[in-house]
Design an enzyme around this catalytic site. Sequence first.
Site, PDB file in Angstrom:
ATOM      1  N   ASP A 246      38.478  43.500  37.823  1.00 29.89           N
ATOM      2  CA  ASP A 246      37.628  43.475  39.001  1.00 29.89           C
ATOM      3  C   ASP A 246      37.267  44.902  39.427  1.00 29.89           C
ATOM      4  O   ASP A 246      38.098  45.809  39.370  1.00 29.89           O
ATOM      5  CB  ASP A 246      38.384  42.750  40.122  1.00 29.89           C
TER       6      ASP A 246
ATOM      7  N   GLU B 266      34.228  44.307  34.972  1.00 28.48           N
ATOM      8  CA  GLU B 266      33.295  43.847  36.006  1.00 28.48           C
ATOM      9  C   GLU B 266      32.530  45.074  36.495  1.00 28.48           C
ATOM     10  O   GLU B 266      33.033  45.869  37.291  1.00 28.48           O
ATOM     11  CB  GLU B 266      34.063  43.175  37.143  1.00 28.48           C
TER      12      GLU B 266
ATOM     13  N   ASP C  43      31.514  34.565  42.914  1.00 28.93           N
ATOM     14  CA  ASP C  43      30.939  35.198  44.093  1.00 28.93           C
ATOM     15  C   ASP C  43      29.468  34.860  44.287  1.00 28.93           C
ATOM     16  O   ASP C  43      28.852  35.313  45.264  1.00 28.93           O
ATOM     17  CB  ASP C  43      31.080  36.726  43.998  1.00 28.93           C
TER      18      ASP C  43
END
Length: 458
Positions: free
Chosen positions: A262, A309, A362
Amino acid sequence: MRRSAGILLPIFSLPSKYGIGCFSREAIQFIDFLAKSNQKYWQILPLVPPGACESPYQSVSTFAGNPLFIDLEQLVYQRLLDREELDSYDWDESNMIDYDKVKKYKQELLYKAFERSDHYKEPWFISFCNRNKEWLDDYAYFMEKKEGKEYNYYVFEQFMFEQQWLTIKSYANYKGIKIIGDIPIYVSLDSADVYYNPELFQLEYGLVPESVAGCPPDFSSPDGQVWGNPLYDWEYHKETGYKWWIDRMRHCLKLHDVVRLDHFRGFYDYYSIPDADRDAKNGEWKLGPGMDLFRVLENELGDMELIAEDLGFLSEGAYQFTVESGYPGMKILQFAFNGGKDNPYLPENISENFVVYTGTHDNNTTLGWWNNATDWEKEHLRQYIPEIKDISWDLAELAMSTKANMCIIQMQDYLGLDGDCRINTPGTININWMWRMLKLPSDDLAQRIKELTNKYNR
C-alpha cells in the site's frame, strides 16, 4: 508474472451464517468457484484486526489476525462450543455487517471456547507461541490493557486464527490459486506496534507524534488528507538493519503468496504533516529509505512476489523508484476516461508489468461508477466499447484485453452490483468495510467468467 486473472473479494465479504465472512466452508467453496472460473488469484484485504471505523488500514497490530474471521463451526467440531450456543444468538442476515453485534456475539463465544480448551498442553500450540513470541506478547498484553480480558485469551484467538487461515491458504494453493494479501504502509497510533516499540516512530514524550502521515492538497481534496498515522524513524530502522520490516514482511509472506504494498511511493518519500494541524496544507515531503530497504528485504527473504500500489501523482523520483524496484504497478480503468491520450490508465498505455483493475476496494463498483460518470467519460469509453450492453462485464472484458500480465476484477462487478455494494469510500466513516455476499456465486457465473478469461489467454 505470467498472463493471468483473479478476483478481489475481502474475507469479510464472504457469505456466512454468523454475520460476517470468515474461514468457514464458504471460503473453501469460494476457492472452488475461483478454480472453476479459471482464476489464478484471490485478492483479499489486510487480515489484521480492524481499528477505528472497522478499517483494516488502522489496525491495533500489524502482525495479529482478525479474530472475527475465526470460524465458529470448527470450534463446534472441536467440542469447544455447542451448536445450540451458536443458534441461540440472533445473527444478522443482512448484506451489511453489523460490527457491534458480530463483535459482541463472537467474543462471547470465543471466550467460552477458550475457557473449555486445553490447547496450552498441545505441542503445536507451544510451537506457535515460541515462533511468534515477540509480536504475540506485545499484542496480547496490549489487548489485555485495552479490553480487559486476560492475556491467554488473546493468544488462544491468534492460535485459532493461524490454524484456520493456513488451512484455507493451503487449500487455495492446492487448487492452483495464489492469495494476494495487502500490507498497509503505516500502523495505527493506537496499536501494540507503537505502544511497545515507540523507538521505531517519530514520537515525542508520551507517544505523541511529532508529525503524521497524509497526502497534500490536490484538485479532488483542496485541504489534502490527514491520515493521522505516526511516521517511521527511518534512520533508526536502518541502524537496526530494518529488523522490524524483515519480521513484518516474513510474517506477511507466510500468510500470503503475493503482497500488495500500500502507498508504495511512501517508501521513497513521505508527506509529513505537523501533528497539531487539522489539514495537510503545511506538510512537506521527506525522503524515505528507497531501494535500500528492499535490497535488505530481498537479501534476507529471497525473491518476493510484490505489487506496488503506485496510484495517483508521482514525482519524478518516486516514479523512477517504482521502475527501479521492478515490482508490477497498478492500473485502474475507472481512471482512464477523464483525460486525454496521455492518460496512463488508458488501455493502450498499459504495458505488461502491471496489474489492471476495473476498480479496487477504494473505488466504486463499475455500475456505481458508470451511474455517476460524466458525459465526457461515457463518450470517451464508447470509443473503446461502441455498444455498451452490460457496463460491469464490458469494462471487465476491456481490462482482460489489455497487455497487463495480471487482471483483477471486483466480485461485485461480476455480480453486476451498484454503488451500494462498494467496499470503501475514502474520506468517509461509518459506511465502509460492510458489504458481504448472502450466497455463493453460481456455477453458471463461474462458466461465464472462465469463458471470458480463456478468450484473452489468461
